[in-house]
Design an enzyme around this catalytic site. Sequence first.
Site, PDB file in Angstrom:
ATOM      1  N   SER A 268       0.736   3.185  -9.404  1.00 53.20           N
ATOM      2  CA  SER A 268       0.048   3.148  -7.924  1.00 53.20           C
ATOM      3  C   SER A 268       0.038   4.084  -7.192  1.00 53.20           C
ATOM      4  O   SER A 268       0.637   5.224  -7.471  1.00 53.20           O
ATOM      5  CB  SER A 268       0.723   1.592  -7.213  1.00 53.20           C
ATOM      6  OG  SER A 268       2.136   1.942  -6.530  1.00 53.20           O
ATOM      7  N   LYS A 269      -0.617   4.261  -5.679  1.00 55.52           N
ATOM      8  CA  LYS A 269      -0.477   5.528  -4.970  1.00 55.52           C
ATOM      9  C   LYS A 269       0.946   5.292  -4.715  1.00 55.52           C
ATOM     10  O   LYS A 269       1.486   6.229  -4.082  1.00 55.52           O
ATOM     11  CB  LYS A 269      -1.744   5.066  -3.658  1.00 55.52           C
ATOM     12  CG  LYS A 269      -1.294   5.826  -2.992  1.00 55.52           C
ATOM     13  CD  LYS A 269      -2.248   5.564  -1.887  1.00 55.52           C
ATOM     14  CE  LYS A 269      -2.642   6.779  -0.199  1.00 55.52           C
ATOM     15  NZ  LYS A 269      -1.255   7.017  -0.184  1.00 55.52           N
ATOM     16  N   ARG A 270       1.319   3.937  -4.414  1.00 51.29           N
ATOM     17  CA  ARG A 270       2.626   4.342  -3.744  1.00 51.29           C
ATOM     18  C   ARG A 270       3.589   4.915  -4.322  1.00 51.29           C
ATOM     19  O   ARG A 270       4.441   5.533  -4.671  1.00 51.29           O
ATOM     20  CB  ARG A 270       3.366   3.208  -3.666  1.00 51.29           C
ATOM     21  CG  ARG A 270       4.222   2.522  -2.729  1.00 51.29           C
ATOM     22  CD  ARG A 270       5.056   0.799  -2.300  1.00 51.29           C
ATOM     23  NE  ARG A 270       3.773   0.165  -2.520  1.00 51.29           N
ATOM     24  CZ  ARG A 270       4.375  -1.282  -2.813  1.00 51.29           C
ATOM     25  NH1 ARG A 270       5.449  -1.454  -3.567  1.00 51.29           N
ATOM     26  NH2 ARG A 270       3.180  -2.191  -3.003  1.00 51.29           N
ATOM     27  N   ASP A 273       3.157   8.603  -3.889  1.00 47.99           N
ATOM     28  CA  ASP A 273       3.681   9.012  -2.214  1.00 47.99           C
ATOM     29  C   ASP A 273       5.723   8.519  -2.492  1.00 47.99           C
ATOM     30  O   ASP A 273       5.982   9.566  -1.902  1.00 47.99           O
ATOM     31  CB  ASP A 273       3.844   7.378  -1.491  1.00 47.99           C
ATOM     32  CG  ASP A 273       2.194   7.965  -1.190  1.00 47.99           C
ATOM     33  OD1 ASP A 273       1.495   8.630  -1.078  1.00 47.99           O
ATOM     34  OD2 ASP A 273       1.401   6.923  -0.977  1.00 47.99           O
TER      35      ASP A 273
END
Length: 555
Positions: A268-270, A273
Amino acid sequence: MENRKVRVRFAPSPTGPLHIGGVRTALYNYLFAKKHGGDFILRIEDTDQDRFVPGAEQYIIEALKWCGIEPNEGIGFGDGDCAPYRQSDRKNAGVYAQYAKQLIDAGHAYYAFDTKEELDEMRARFTAMKTTFSYNAVTRQNLKNSLTLSEDEVKQRLESGDEYVVRIKIPRNEEVRLNDLIRGWVVVQSSQVDDKVLYKSDGMPTYHLANVVDDYLMKITHVIRGEEWLPSAPLHVLLYRYLGWEDVMPQFSHLPLLLKPNGNGKLSKRDGDKLGFPVFPLDWTNPDTGKISSGFREKGYLPEAVINFLALLGWHPSGNQELFTLEELITDFSIERVSKSGAKFDIKKARWFNQQYLHKRTDEELVDVFKIDLGRHNVTASDEQIVKAVSLLKVKANFVLELTPEQIERDAAAKAAAIAEEKKKAEEAGEKYVEKEEKEEPRLSFWELGSFLFEEPATYDAEVIKKRWNEQGAAFIAAMKTAFENHTEWDAVSLENLFKDTAAATNTNPGSVMQLFRVCLSGAAGGPALFEMAAFLGKETCVRRLAHALNTIGK
Ligand code: GLU
């Protein structure tokens, strides 16, 4: 089927930035098409207008161009025989209505008039009974549709412009089979499939109908897409059957998921990040919030590295080779060697590829990218000088570009937000949040490795100074300064000889002053080959820097 020209498509929905997994899907389609001398098409699937995001389509086009995997037909790449290639344009051209009608006439689809409120109420009733509502062969018998209402009522509702949807009539219990090129035979009971909406009274088809109709009309031979579409595949098989197109149904290949670096679930993008890596090919600015999500391009990855890295995320080459040009990938690619199980995203590997490709590029090829950083630091230099600098810095670098202060700040904020979110989730689940510190390999960009080739050093490496700046060290630097002043030839070999001679003349062990000499010239303890570096700097700079060191260090 065998003698049809291979035609594949990448069919993203413009709902936001293209995820790196989407780029991999596009890549595999591209490789497959090229391998078989076929066509690669870009079709924009924008039937879900609620999720439409401005700028997303342009982003997709730019990302494919940057990666060098350009479709030969479709939005942004020129029309072929099957234009238009955007589904909203196709809807306006009246492409889909006839097929919805055909399905209804053949008894494979029906009108449904249930309102949102009615369906919500039904869902709530099912939830209260601890089960889940689905519009299917059983429930449709008690709902408001053309199978339960009288013919007159249906006619009257349609004529008076009542809102409706067209739903597929899935048989109650039938085996639906499809032969997936990656997964083999997939068998699903039709009772597991619900009566999906195909078409709405505003003339908009849903993804399912538009996707199948367009694949048929665009003569697509192979559908290569993400695993998340596997549950829809039986429905698509039934649509081909009911529309009478089963003999030209494309062959399906559902690609494995991209997994988090630890293998625990979908990437995921998380994750990006939190661990400081991009999950998008290019920077993306959210049009509502103005927030930027970082992309591989802006983080300094070379497109050929990204392509090589993605190719191996879920596909095994025939041998042990790891570095592949696009041409080599085309030659070696085969769908059969795509794995069924998810592929762990490994950012260290991505960096490794980046370094490999950085070394593969010629010095001249890296000049333009390096100029971006030089520009940021207001450095002007001739191309000839930049080429020389590139050749010095390339050896140790794993990135051409350094991160800008804005990028560093943004990454830190994204990381903090991702961790806060994870903590909150863990708390809600009554779990303890343990933060694992991932050790990051240092980023070694050209500027970070060699800013001193263009700028006076601002500081001197403290450790080296502490250890080596003593009477003898200082005396040697002073002797080197004089030697430099009297020297005219300025190539690496002659400078190395000069260094050795000066050491001998001053009774100094060259090994004990080498690093000090480097630090006085560049400020840094490490860097490019020492005498090459001195040659690059030139006489005037070398003398000036040694003089400055003598005047400032220890004062
Ligand atoms: N529009 C779908 C997507 O966004 C396409 C799925 C398919 O390739 O059939 O992924």
